[in-house]
Motif scaffolding. Structure first.
Motif, PDB file in Angstrom:
ATOM      1  N   ILE A   1      30.028  26.758  -5.785  1.00 26.51           N
ATOM      2  CA  ILE A   1      28.791  26.182  -5.274  1.00 26.51           C
ATOM      3  C   ILE A   1      29.098  25.374  -4.009  1.00 26.51           C
ATOM      4  O   ILE A   1      30.018  24.549  -4.007  1.00 26.51           O
ATOM      5  N   VAL A   2      28.332  25.599  -2.966  1.00 26.24           N
ATOM      6  CA  VAL A   2      28.466  24.817  -1.734  1.00 26.24           C
ATOM      7  C   VAL A   2      27.198  23.977  -1.576  1.00 26.24           C
ATOM      8  O   VAL A   2      26.160  24.495  -1.159  1.00 26.24           O
ATOM      9  N   PRO A   3      27.222  22.681  -1.945  1.00 28.75           N
ATOM     10  CA  PRO A   3      26.013  21.850  -1.850  1.00 28.75           C
ATOM     11  C   PRO A   3      25.546  21.707  -0.408  1.00 28.75           C
ATOM     12  O   PRO A   3      26.329  21.439   0.485  1.00 28.75           O
ATOM     13  N   SER A   4      24.245  21.885  -0.201  1.00 33.14           N
ATOM     14  CA  SER A   4      23.689  21.774   1.147  1.00 33.14           C
ATOM     15  C   SER A   4      22.188  21.560   1.052  1.00 33.14           C
ATOM     16  O   SER A   4      21.463  22.450   0.598  1.00 33.14           O
TER      17      SER A   4
ATOM     18  N   VAL B   1      28.687  13.353  -6.550  1.00 35.75           N
ATOM     19  CA  VAL B   1      28.110  14.468  -5.813  1.00 35.75           C
ATOM     20  C   VAL B   1      28.901  15.767  -6.022  1.00 35.75           C
ATOM     21  O   VAL B   1      28.497  16.820  -5.533  1.00 35.75           O
ATOM     22  N   SER B   2      30.017  15.680  -6.761  1.00 34.88           N
ATOM     23  CA  SER B   2      30.784  16.880  -7.082  1.00 34.88           C
ATOM     24  C   SER B   2      30.382  17.477  -8.428  1.00 34.88           C
ATOM     25  O   SER B   2      30.601  18.670  -8.667  1.00 34.88           O
ATOM     26  N   PHE B   3      29.799  16.664  -9.312  1.00 42.63           N
ATOM     27  CA  PHE B   3      29.433  17.163 -10.634  1.00 42.63           C
ATOM     28  C   PHE B   3      27.922  17.314 -10.830  1.00 42.63           C
ATOM     29  O   PHE B   3      27.485  18.164 -11.605  1.00 42.63           O
ATOM     30  N   LEU B   4      27.128  16.521 -10.135  1.00 40.65           N
ATOM     31  CA  LEU B   4      25.679  16.651 -10.284  1.00 40.65           C
ATOM     32  C   LEU B   4      25.146  18.031  -9.878  1.00 40.65           C
ATOM     33  O   LEU B   4      24.220  18.531 -10.511  1.00 40.65           O
ATOM     34  N   PRO B   5      25.687  18.675  -8.815  1.00 40.02           N
ATOM     35  CA  PRO B   5      25.188  20.017  -8.477  1.00 40.02           C
ATOM     36  C   PRO B   5      25.317  21.022  -9.615  1.00 40.02           C
ATOM     37  O   PRO B   5      24.487  21.923  -9.753  1.00 40.02           O
TER      38      PRO B   5
ATOM     39  N   HIS C   1      17.284  32.212  -9.362  1.00 39.63           N
ATOM     40  CA  HIS C   1      18.629  32.805  -9.326  1.00 39.63           C
ATOM     41  C   HIS C   1      19.459  32.248  -8.165  1.00 39.63           C
ATOM     42  O   HIS C   1      20.196  32.980  -7.509  1.00 39.63           O
ATOM     43  N   ILE C   2      19.318  30.943  -7.920  1.00 39.24           N
ATOM     44  CA  ILE C   2      20.121  30.281  -6.898  1.00 39.24           C
ATOM     45  C   ILE C   2      21.401  29.776  -7.564  1.00 39.24           C
ATOM     46  O   ILE C   2      21.353  28.850  -8.369  1.00 39.24           O
ATOM     47  N   ILE C   3      22.534  30.379  -7.240  1.00 40.51           N
ATOM     48  CA  ILE C   3      23.774  30.039  -7.936  1.00 40.51           C
ATOM     49  C   ILE C   3      24.897  29.630  -6.984  1.00 40.51           C
ATOM     50  O   ILE C   3      25.948  29.178  -7.435  1.00 40.51           O
ATOM     51  N   ARG C   4      24.710  29.776  -5.677  1.00 36.77           N
ATOM     52  CA  ARG C   4      25.795  29.485  -4.735  1.00 36.77           C
ATOM     53  C   ARG C   4      25.569  28.226  -3.913  1.00 36.77           C
ATOM     54  O   ARG C   4      26.411  27.859  -3.102  1.00 36.77           O
ATOM     55  N   THR C   5      24.424  27.571  -4.098  1.00 35.50           N
ATOM     56  CA  THR C   5      24.169  26.338  -3.367  1.00 35.50           C
ATOM     57  C   THR C   5      23.258  25.460  -4.202  1.00 35.50           C
ATOM     58  O   THR C   5      22.680  25.897  -5.208  1.00 35.50           O
ATOM     59  N   SER C   6      23.147  24.210  -3.814  1.00 42.43           N
ATOM     60  CA  SER C   6      22.285  23.257  -4.501  1.00 42.43           C
ATOM     61  C   SER C   6      22.037  22.090  -3.562  1.00 42.43           C
ATOM     62  O   SER C   6      22.670  21.981  -2.503  1.00 42.43           O
ATOM     63  N   PHE C   7      21.099  21.214  -3.930  1.00 42.36           N
ATOM     64  CA  PHE C   7      20.934  19.993  -3.161  1.00 42.36           C
ATOM     65  C   PHE C   7      22.192  19.152  -3.300  1.00 42.36           C
ATOM     66  O   PHE C   7      22.844  19.154  -4.340  1.00 42.36           O
ATOM     67  N   ALA C   8      22.522  18.410  -2.241  1.00 44.72           N
ATOM     68  CA  ALA C   8      23.823  17.753  -2.182  1.00 44.72           C
ATOM     69  C   ALA C   8      23.825  16.317  -2.669  1.00 44.72           C
ATOM     70  O   ALA C   8      24.788  15.875  -3.290  1.00 44.72           O
TER      71      ALA C   8
ATOM     72  N   SER D   1      22.778  12.653  -4.582  1.00 43.85           N
ATOM     73  CA  SER D   1      22.647  12.319  -6.002  1.00 43.85           C
ATOM     74  C   SER D   1      21.209  12.302  -6.501  1.00 43.85           C
ATOM     75  O   SER D   1      20.931  12.753  -7.618  1.00 43.85           O
ATOM     76  N   ASP D   2      20.281  11.790  -5.702  1.00 45.85           N
ATOM     77  CA  ASP D   2      18.913  11.621  -6.201  1.00 45.85           C
ATOM     78  C   ASP D   2      18.211  12.935  -6.485  1.00 45.85           C
ATOM     79  O   ASP D   2      17.341  13.001  -7.366  1.00 45.85           O
ATOM     80  N   PHE D   3      18.557  13.988  -5.749  1.00 41.81           N
ATOM     81  CA  PHE D   3      17.863  15.266  -5.931  1.00 41.81           C
ATOM     82  C   PHE D   3      18.069  15.821  -7.335  1.00 41.81           C
ATOM     83  O   PHE D   3      17.120  16.254  -7.991  1.00 41.81           O
ATOM     84  N   ALA D   4      19.312  15.828  -7.808  1.00 37.86           N
ATOM     85  CA  ALA D   4      19.597  16.381  -9.124  1.00 37.86           C
ATOM     86  C   ALA D   4      18.916  15.575 -10.220  1.00 37.86           C
ATOM     87  O   ALA D   4      18.335  16.130 -11.160  1.00 37.86           O
ATOM     88  N   ILE D   5      18.964  14.252 -10.104  1.00 40.65           N
ATOM     89  CA  ILE D   5      18.414  13.391 -11.150  1.00 40.65           C
ATOM     90  C   ILE D   5      16.888  13.438 -11.152  1.00 40.65           C
ATOM     91  O   ILE D   5      16.254  13.621 -12.204  1.00 40.65           O
ATOM     92  N   ILE D   6      16.271  13.304  -9.985  1.00 40.81           N
ATOM     93  CA  ILE D   6      14.804  13.360  -9.900  1.00 40.81           C
ATOM     94  C   ILE D   6      14.308  14.752 -10.272  1.00 40.81           C
ATOM     95  O   ILE D   6      13.314  14.902 -10.986  1.00 40.81           O
ATOM     96  N   GLY D   7      15.011  15.794  -9.803  1.00 39.94           N
ATOM     97  CA  GLY D   7      14.609  17.162 -10.124  1.00 39.94           C
ATOM     98  C   GLY D   7      14.662  17.438 -11.608  1.00 39.94           C
ATOM     99  O   GLY D   7      13.745  18.056 -12.175  1.00 39.94           O
ATOM    100  N   ALA D   8      15.733  16.976 -12.269  1.00 42.87           N
ATOM    101  CA  ALA D   8      15.855  17.189 -13.711  1.00 42.87           C
ATOM    102  C   ALA D   8      14.760  16.453 -14.473  1.00 42.87           C
ATOM    103  O   ALA D   8      14.170  16.992 -15.427  1.00 42.87           O
ATOM    104  N   LEU D   9      14.453  15.214 -14.064  1.00 42.25           N
ATOM    105  CA  LEU D   9      13.394  14.444 -14.725  1.00 42.25           C
ATOM    106  C   LEU D   9      12.030  15.101 -14.548  1.00 42.25           C
ATOM    107  O   LEU D   9      11.240  15.189 -15.495  1.00 42.25           O
ATOM    108  N   LEU D  10      11.756  15.576 -13.335  1.00 37.85           N
ATOM    109  CA  LEU D  10      10.469  16.218 -13.077  1.00 37.85           C
ATOM    110  C   LEU D  10      10.317  17.504 -13.871  1.00 37.85           C
ATOM    111  O   LEU D  10       9.264  17.766 -14.456  1.00 37.85           O
TER     112      LEU D  10
END
Length: 424
Positions: A76-79, A387-391, A402-409, A411-420
């Motif tokens: 995964i390349v966070p971007s 930021v290495s484990f949240l993605p 089916h997005i498997i090679r990138t993610s938001f980079a 910290s807040d994106f993963a946490i807010i996205g999961a809560l939403l």
């Protein structure tokens, strides 16, 4: 035609900030020349930041390619930029609605609550709006009313998140009327409180930033060359790029460099990185000067006592030494995390160098407020792990796409996205 022009302007962060500066100067009844000068200098300063960022992105993109080949790590390349671009292909209309409502909601919240922060980091507004809009859409909540609700949620976040970090920012800036607005808030708060809990009793907290800046200079008194942050950063990047280039497959390096000498190619892009950093610092100083002058008009007339929340790079001129410390520490954490993930047969998160540079540097400042130099190192290292484990944890948020090679980079994106997603 007019509607499209307006939407295009709202998608360009520099024009959003320049509009606020323009309105602020007008409300203060400045002369036409002062209004024009302030607005244009804001645009130039922000453009310098963009050019500096592009220089850094160009050099770090090459480094990531070399790193992957040298150590045979793929994953995964966070971007933030990549995720936003992917989501815009299907959810551009939803993103525009959420973003527009979010900006208006931010002003309303700032006007009528104690959260007097106007979020002016346009790129992060766009990134978060695209994530909220996509999550609403793929979870069957894409009606216009639901999009308005998403925009209100965004506007509330834009006003509240800067408030979380403001106690630290106030100490860093000496109570200047400015805030930090970006979505690495959770990681920076973790860094700040870790510095306080672990090292806060070792020194007076008001002297922590001075100590963090002066300590490297004292250690290097016998080597004046190294007291210059630009020199230190350039030298470090030369070693990092050059060492990685020597470990990269020769054919791959020949293809990347168009048969240029490997070390010459690596050194060139390490210098591009350092030059980009210098340009960013110059741009930040230029546009924040105009922003603070003009924002008095916004504060007095539209949102009393309003505080502009801008990108974390606004902290960089305070202590360039902390920028270097934060970047190196966070990047080291990212590399360690990648090798641990590979050994555990997990999805490997390739170090998102841009995130380690900007979020790592910001977390060093937060860690230094109470913890000094040690707090900066430990705090930015923890940010690098985060930021290495949240993605990995956030992959399921967009599994339908089916997005498997990138993610938001950040910290807040993963946490807010999961809560939403959980709430939906």
């Amino acid at each position: 035609m007019f509607d499209q022009t307006v939407l295009s302007l709202f998608r360009e962060p520099m024009f959003i900030i320049a509009l606020f500066v323009f309105i602020g100067l007008i409300t203060q009844r400045k002369s036409a020349s002062q209004v024009a000068s302030g607005t244009i200098h804001t645009l130039i300063g922000y453009t310098l930041i963009l050019f500096g960022s592009r220089m850094i992105i160009e050099s770090l993109s090459i480094f990531v390619a070399m790193f992957q080949n040298a150590f045979q790590l793929f994953g995964i390349v966070p971007s933030n930029e990549s995720m936003m671009a992917i989501l815009q292909m299907d959810y551009s209309f939803e993103t525009t609605i959420v973003m527009f409502i979010g900006i208006l909601a931010n002003i309303v919240v700032a006007r009528f609550t104690r959260f007097k922060y106007i979020f002016l980091n346009g790129y992060y507004i766009l990134y978060m709006a695209s994530m909220i809009a996509a999550i609403l859409a793929i979870n069957g909540a894409s009606s216009f009313g639901k999009l308005i609700s998403g925009g209100i949620l965004l506007g509330f976040m834009l006003a509240v998140f800067p408030a979380f970090t403001q106690p630290f920012v106030r100490k860093l800036t000496g109570n200047k009327p400015i805030a930090v607005g970006f979505f690495g808030t959770i990681g920076c708060l973790l860094s700040g409180y870790m510095g306080k809990w672990l090292f806060g009793r070792q020194k007076k907290r008001d002297a922590a930033v001075v100590e963090a800046e002066q300590a490297p200079k004292r250690r290097m008194k016998s080597l004046p060359f190294f007291s210059d942050t630009n020199m230190v950063l350039t030298l470090f990047m030369m070693i990092l790029f050059g060492g990685t280039a020597l470990l990269t497959n020769k054919d791959v390096m020949a293809d990347m460099s168009n048969d240029q000498n490997t070390l010459v190619f690596a050194i060139k892009y390490s210098i591009v990185f350092a030059a980009g950093f210098y340009v960013i610092i110059s741009g930040v100083r230029m546009f924040t000067e105009q922003l603070l002058v003009s924002f008095k008009g916004i504060s007095d007339k539209i949102v009393p006592n309003a505080i502009p929340a801008v990108d974390s790079s606004v902290l960089f001129p305070i202590s360039p030494a902390l920028v270097v410390i934060g970047f190196i520490s966070s990047l080291a954490a990212g590399m360690c995390s990648a090798f641990v993930q590979a050994m555990l047969n997990m999805s490997v998160v390739i170090p998102g160098i841009m995130t380690h540079f900007f979020a790592g540097a910001a977390s060093a400042f937060f860690g230094s407020v109470y913890g000094g130099k040690k707090g900066a190192i430990v705090g930015s290292f923890m940010q690098g792990i985060l930021v290495s484990f949240l993605p990995i944890a956030s992959l399921y948020i967009f599994q339908e796409l089916h997005i498997i090679r990138t993610s938001f980079a950040d910290s807040d994106f993963a946490i807010i996205g999961a809560l939403l997603k959980w709430l939906l």
